[in-house]
Write a protein that holds these residues in place. Structure first.
Motif, PDB file in Angstrom:
ATOM      1  N   PRO A 205       1.739 -11.956 -16.436  1.00 35.57           N
ATOM      2  CA  PRO A 205       1.278 -13.062 -15.593  1.00 35.57           C
ATOM      3  C   PRO A 205       1.470 -14.451 -16.217  1.00 35.57           C
ATOM      4  O   PRO A 205       0.983 -15.433 -15.654  1.00 35.57           O
ATOM      5  N   GLN A 206       2.134 -14.537 -17.382  1.00 35.54           N
ATOM      6  CA  GLN A 206       2.207 -15.826 -18.078  1.00 35.54           C
ATOM      7  C   GLN A 206       2.881 -16.906 -17.228  1.00 35.54           C
ATOM      8  O   GLN A 206       2.388 -18.043 -17.128  1.00 35.54           O
ATOM      9  N   ASP A 207       4.016 -16.557 -16.595  1.00 34.15           N
ATOM     10  CA  ASP A 207       4.719 -17.517 -15.756  1.00 34.15           C
ATOM     11  C   ASP A 207       4.302 -17.409 -14.289  1.00 34.15           C
ATOM     12  O   ASP A 207       4.362 -18.404 -13.554  1.00 34.15           O
ATOM     13  N   LEU A 208       3.903 -16.233 -13.904  1.00 31.66           N
ATOM     14  CA  LEU A 208       3.636 -15.968 -12.493  1.00 31.66           C
ATOM     15  C   LEU A 208       2.651 -14.811 -12.362  1.00 31.66           C
ATOM     16  O   LEU A 208       2.923 -13.714 -12.862  1.00 31.66           O
ATOM     17  N   ALA A 209       1.519 -15.055 -11.722  1.00 31.05           N
ATOM     18  CA  ALA A 209       0.578 -13.977 -11.416  1.00 31.05           C
ATOM     19  C   ALA A 209       0.993 -13.303 -10.117  1.00 31.05           C
ATOM     20  O   ALA A 209       1.441 -13.968  -9.183  1.00 31.05           O
ATOM     21  N   VAL A 210       0.860 -11.979 -10.073  1.00 25.45           N
ATOM     22  CA  VAL A 210       1.232 -11.216  -8.873  1.00 25.45           C
ATOM     23  C   VAL A 210       0.064 -10.318  -8.478  1.00 25.45           C
ATOM     24  O   VAL A 210      -0.445  -9.548  -9.290  1.00 25.45           O
ATOM     25  N   LEU A 211      -0.347 -10.440  -7.231  1.00 19.52           N
ATOM     26  CA  LEU A 211      -1.391  -9.590  -6.649  1.00 19.52           C
ATOM     27  C   LEU A 211      -0.789  -8.860  -5.468  1.00 19.52           C
ATOM     28  O   LEU A 211      -0.215  -9.476  -4.568  1.00 19.52           O
ATOM     29  N   GLY A 212      -0.896  -7.539  -5.470  1.00 17.52           N
ATOM     30  CA  GLY A 212      -0.319  -6.749  -4.387  1.00 17.52           C
ATOM     31  C   GLY A 212      -1.378  -6.060  -3.550  1.00 17.52           C
ATOM     32  O   GLY A 212      -2.525  -5.904  -3.970  1.00 17.52           O
ATOM     33  N   PHE A 213      -0.970  -5.662  -2.346  1.00 21.34           N
ATOM     34  CA  PHE A 213      -1.826  -4.835  -1.499  1.00 21.34           C
ATOM     35  C   PHE A 213      -1.212  -3.440  -1.475  1.00 21.34           C
ATOM     36  O   PHE A 213      -0.013  -3.283  -1.216  1.00 21.34           O
ATOM     37  N   THR A 214      -2.037  -2.436  -1.763  1.00 21.72           N
ATOM     38  CA  THR A 214      -1.519  -1.071  -1.853  1.00 21.72           C
ATOM     39  C   THR A 214      -2.153  -0.160  -0.819  1.00 21.72           C
ATOM     40  O   THR A 214      -3.339  -0.271  -0.506  1.00 21.72           O
ATOM     41  N   GLU A 215      -1.336   0.736  -0.278  1.00 22.38           N
ATOM     42  CA  GLU A 215      -1.836   1.744   0.662  1.00 22.38           C
ATOM     43  C   GLU A 215      -1.551   3.158   0.171  1.00 22.38           C
ATOM     44  O   GLU A 215      -2.080   4.116   0.723  1.00 22.38           O
ATOM     45  N   ASP A 216      -0.712   3.284  -0.844  1.00 24.55           N
ATOM     46  CA  ASP A 216      -0.441   4.616  -1.382  1.00 24.55           C
ATOM     47  C   ASP A 216      -0.394   4.653  -2.903  1.00 24.55           C
ATOM     48  O   ASP A 216      -0.066   5.683  -3.494  1.00 24.55           O
ATOM     49  N   GLY A 217      -0.724   3.533  -3.565  1.00 20.00           N
ATOM     50  CA  GLY A 217      -0.768   3.500  -5.018  1.00 20.00           C
ATOM     51  C   GLY A 217       0.571   3.404  -5.703  1.00 20.00           C
ATOM     52  O   GLY A 217       0.639   3.394  -6.938  1.00 20.00           O
ATOM     53  N   SER A 218       1.663   3.313  -4.940  1.00 16.11           N
ATOM     54  CA  SER A 218       2.990   3.372  -5.559  1.00 16.11           C
ATOM     55  C   SER A 218       3.332   2.120  -6.345  1.00 16.11           C
ATOM     56  O   SER A 218       4.019   2.194  -7.373  1.00 16.11           O
ATOM     57  N   ALA A 219       2.865   0.940  -5.893  1.00 20.50           N
ATOM     58  CA  ALA A 219       3.250  -0.296  -6.572  1.00 20.50           C
ATOM     59  C   ALA A 219       2.776  -0.306  -8.017  1.00 20.50           C
ATOM     60  O   ALA A 219       3.497  -0.734  -8.921  1.00 20.50           O
ATOM     61  N   ALA A 220       1.541   0.160  -8.257  1.00 23.59           N
ATOM     62  CA  ALA A 220       1.013   0.173  -9.619  1.00 23.59           C
ATOM     63  C   ALA A 220       1.777   1.157 -10.506  1.00 23.59           C
ATOM     64  O   ALA A 220       1.779   1.014 -11.733  1.00 23.59           O
ATOM     65  N   GLN A 221       2.427   2.151  -9.897  1.00 27.43           N
ATOM     66  CA  GLN A 221       3.263   3.069 -10.668  1.00 27.43           C
ATOM     67  C   GLN A 221       4.609   2.430 -10.985  1.00 27.43           C
ATOM     68  O   GLN A 221       5.140   2.580 -12.082  1.00 27.43           O
ATOM     69  N   TRP A 222       5.185   1.729 -10.011  1.00 22.40           N
ATOM     70  CA  TRP A 222       6.465   1.061 -10.238  1.00 22.40           C
ATOM     71  C   TRP A 222       6.317  -0.127 -11.187  1.00 22.40           C
ATOM     72  O   TRP A 222       7.203  -0.399 -11.988  1.00 22.40           O
ATOM     73  N   ALA A 223       5.210  -0.856 -11.064  1.00 22.11           N
ATOM     74  CA  ALA A 223       4.971  -2.053 -11.867  1.00 22.11           C
ATOM     75  C   ALA A 223       3.645  -1.868 -12.588  1.00 22.11           C
ATOM     76  O   ALA A 223       2.580  -2.197 -12.058  1.00 22.11           O
ATOM     77  N   GLN A 224       3.684  -1.307 -13.777  1.00 26.03           N
ATOM     78  CA  GLN A 224       2.456  -1.010 -14.512  1.00 26.03           C
ATOM     79  C   GLN A 224       1.700  -2.304 -14.811  1.00 26.03           C
ATOM     80  O   GLN A 224       2.290  -3.320 -15.154  1.00 26.03           O
ATOM     81  N   GLY A 225       0.385  -2.233 -14.672  1.00 23.91           N
ATOM     82  CA  GLY A 225      -0.441  -3.398 -14.910  1.00 23.91           C
ATOM     83  C   GLY A 225      -0.605  -4.292 -13.701  1.00 23.91           C
ATOM     84  O   GLY A 225      -1.201  -5.367 -13.803  1.00 23.91           O
ATOM     85  N   LEU A 226      -0.121  -3.863 -12.541  1.00 20.24           N
ATOM     86  CA  LEU A 226      -0.217  -4.682 -11.338  1.00 20.24           C
ATOM     87  C   LEU A 226      -1.633  -4.662 -10.776  1.00 20.24           C
ATOM     88  O   LEU A 226      -2.211  -3.602 -10.552  1.00 20.24           O
ATOM     89  N   THR A 227      -2.177  -5.846 -10.554  1.00 14.07           N
ATOM     90  CA  THR A 227      -3.469  -5.969  -9.877  1.00 14.07           C
ATOM     91  C   THR A 227      -3.267  -5.719  -8.383  1.00 14.07           C
ATOM     92  O   THR A 227      -2.341  -6.269  -7.780  1.00 14.07           O
ATOM     93  N   THR A 228      -4.129  -4.895  -7.795  1.00 12.88           N
ATOM     94  CA  THR A 228      -3.960  -4.545  -6.382  1.00 12.88           C
ATOM     95  C   THR A 228      -5.281  -4.600  -5.630  1.00 12.88           C
ATOM     96  O   THR A 228      -6.353  -4.380  -6.185  1.00 12.88           O
ATOM     97  N   LEU A 229      -5.171  -4.905  -4.357  1.00 11.85           N
ATOM     98  CA  LEU A 229      -6.201  -4.658  -3.363  1.00 11.85           C
ATOM     99  C   LEU A 229      -5.681  -3.511  -2.512  1.00 11.85           C
ATOM    100  O   LEU A 229      -4.472  -3.380  -2.335  1.00 11.85           O
TER     101      LEU A 229
END
Length: 270
Positions: A205-229
């Motif tokens: 997140p140093q240059d850019l913070a990213v917050l995702g919305f998840t419905e199946d949990g896949s984003a956190a698997q593809w991008a480890q450490g991803l903050t999700t709602l």
């Protein structure tokens, strides 16, 4: 040994089934219905020439992935006078029953989280679906109320593959605006944003913070450490299946609305 009754169909109305969260919800719903003697009958029911087949099928009920917003299909299903469960986002006029999440509040929650983390110049990347539009609208409204600048708002017409998400992030970069955080309204968009940011030597997140919305949990698997709602699409499918059974058994009335809680999983990306 008495003969088993043949399973009865429940019409499945879905714009497409190659969307991973929808597929998870349908699978979970089907598994809940099968022991009770029902199966989901999928078909291109939005095709006007197939609408007469709905009555011939004599379904016990109907499940809609997303709001049942096609006027002809909605009228055809309503004419069957059967229980109907719509999902994911609330229609303007509920046909029967609903299992959903508060997509608008999810967007507001995203803006609050980024504001609490000290981010002031926000961007949003979304796809053009009813539920993602609601998340986007909630995010934009809450960001303004919190005094945060929305410096870019990218709506991708279609986001079905990671490359679609990468194109959306490239469109964001092409605006030549300075932003310190981005809210992505789906797993795919969030994973693609993190991936393409890394390709551009932008550190999260140093240059850019990213917050995702998840419905199946896949984003956190593809991008480890991803903050999700998010919510669990499979749980939504199970709840929809149970509500269909309850409606068929008369245990829940027409007009029943079930809302799943949106959960924030704070990780490293914000």
């Amino acid at each position: 040994m008495p003969a088993l009754s043949p399973p009865r169909p429940i019409v499945l109305c879905a714009p497409r089934l190659d969307y991973a969260p929808a597929a998870r919800a349908v699978q979970a719903c089907a598994e809940r219905l099968a022991p009770a003697g029902y199966y989901l009958a999928a078909g291109p029911w939005r095709d006007a020439c197939l609408l007469p087949r709905l009555a011939q099928l004599a379904p016990a009920a109907a499940l809609a992935i997303g709001p049942l917003d096609d006027p002809q299909l909605r009228a055809a299903v309503a004419a069957l006078e059967i229980p109907v469960v719509e999902t994911w986002s609330a229609p303007a006029n509920l046909l029967d029953s609903l299992v959903t999440l508060d997509n608008t509040e999810a967007g507001r929650q995203a803006a609050r989280h980024l504001a609490e983390k000290g981010h002031a110049r926000l961007a949003c990347i979304s796809a053009d679906t009813p539920w993602e539009r609601a998340r986007r609208e909630g995010f934009i409204a809450s960001a303004a109320a919190l005094g945060r600048d929305l410096v870019a708002d990218i709506v991708q017409p279609e986001a079905l593959q990671l490359n679609d998400g990468r194109m959306a992030f490239l469109r964001l970069l092409a605006t030549n605006t300075i932003f310190d955080a981005v809210f992505c309204t789906s797993d795919l968009l969030a994973a693609a944003t993190v991936s393409e940011a890394h390709n551009r030597d932008l550190h999260v997140p140093q240059d850019l913070a990213v917050l995702g919305f998840t419905e199946d949990g896949s984003a956190a698997q593809w991008a480890q450490g991803l903050t999700t709602l998010g919510v669990d699409a499979a749980e939504l499918g199970r709840r929809a299946g149970q509500l269909l059974l309850d409606r068929l058994d008369g245990e829940q009335p027409a007009g029943t609305r079930l809302t799943l809680d949106v959960v924030l999983e704070a990780r490293l990306s914000t």
